[in-house]
Design a protein around this motif. Structure first.
Motif, mmCIF file in Angstrom:
data_model
loop_
_atom_site.group_PDB
_atom_site.id
_atom_site.type_symbol
_atom_site.label_atom_id
_atom_site.label_comp_id
_atom_site.label_asym_id
_atom_site.label_seq_id
_atom_site.Cartn_x
_atom_site.Cartn_y
_atom_site.Cartn_z
ATOM 1 N N GLY A 157 72.049 -2.081 2.458
ATOM 2 C CA GLY A 157 71.652 -1.901 0.738
ATOM 3 C C GLY A 157 71.541 -2.934 0.027
ATOM 4 N N THR A 214 68.982 -5.663 1.040
ATOM 5 C CA THR A 214 67.471 -5.093 0.596
ATOM 6 C C THR A 214 67.419 -5.479 -0.822
ATOM 7 N N ALA A 215 68.259 -5.221 -1.653
ATOM 8 C CA ALA A 215 68.325 -5.361 -2.983
ATOM 9 C C ALA A 215 68.048 -6.920 -3.419
ATOM 10 N N ARG A 242 64.935 -8.471 -2.602
ATOM 11 C CA ARG A 242 63.972 -7.683 -3.512
ATOM 12 C C ARG A 242 64.136 -8.525 -5.221
ATOM 13 N N GLY A 260 66.812 -8.487 -6.899
ATOM 14 C CA GLY A 260 67.516 -7.510 -7.757
ATOM 15 C C GLY A 260 68.748 -8.257 -8.700
ATOM 16 N N ASP A 309 71.320 -3.508 -9.645
ATOM 17 C CA ASP A 309 70.460 -3.053 -8.643
ATOM 18 C C ASP A 309 71.153 -3.161 -7.158
ATOM 19 N N GLN A 335 73.749 -0.453 -6.710
ATOM 20 C CA GLN A 335 73.003 0.847 -6.727
ATOM 21 C C GLN A 335 72.586 1.132 -5.390
ATOM 22 N N TYR A 336 71.751 -0.033 -4.802
ATOM 23 C CA TYR A 336 71.164 0.064 -3.365
ATOM 24 C C TYR A 336 72.398 0.247 -2.501
ATOM 25 N N SER A 391 73.769 3.917 -2.744
ATOM 26 C CA SER A 391 72.900 4.956 -2.081
ATOM 27 C C SER A 391 72.610 5.028 -0.513
ATOM 28 N N PHE A 392 72.376 3.385 -0.251
ATOM 29 C CA PHE A 392 72.340 3.220 1.349
ATOM 30 C C PHE A 392 73.650 3.803 1.727
#
Length: 54
Positions: free
Chosen positions: A13, A16-17, A20, A22, A26, A29-30, A33-34
């Motif tokens: 996660g 990934t952020a 992107r 972030g 961000d 948060q990623y 959640s992941f």
């Protein structure tokens, strides 16, 4: 097994952020959640493996 999934999900996660572009919120948060999602999946897989193998 839950902790392994949690750590793996948090790393995926966050990566990934970061890809992107972030900001820190961000990324956190990623990662959260992941991490929770992967942790639950690994928990279920661990339970299945524990119940099926003797």
């Amino acid at each position: 097994m839950f902790v392994i999934g949690l750590a793996l999900g948090a790393a995926i996660g966050a990566f990934t952020a970061w890809r992107r572009k972030g900001n820190l919120a961000d990324i956190l948060q990623y990662a959260a959640s992941f991490g929770i999602a992967f942790g639950l999946v690994f928990l279920v897989l661990g339970l299945i493996l524990a119940r099926t193998s003797m």
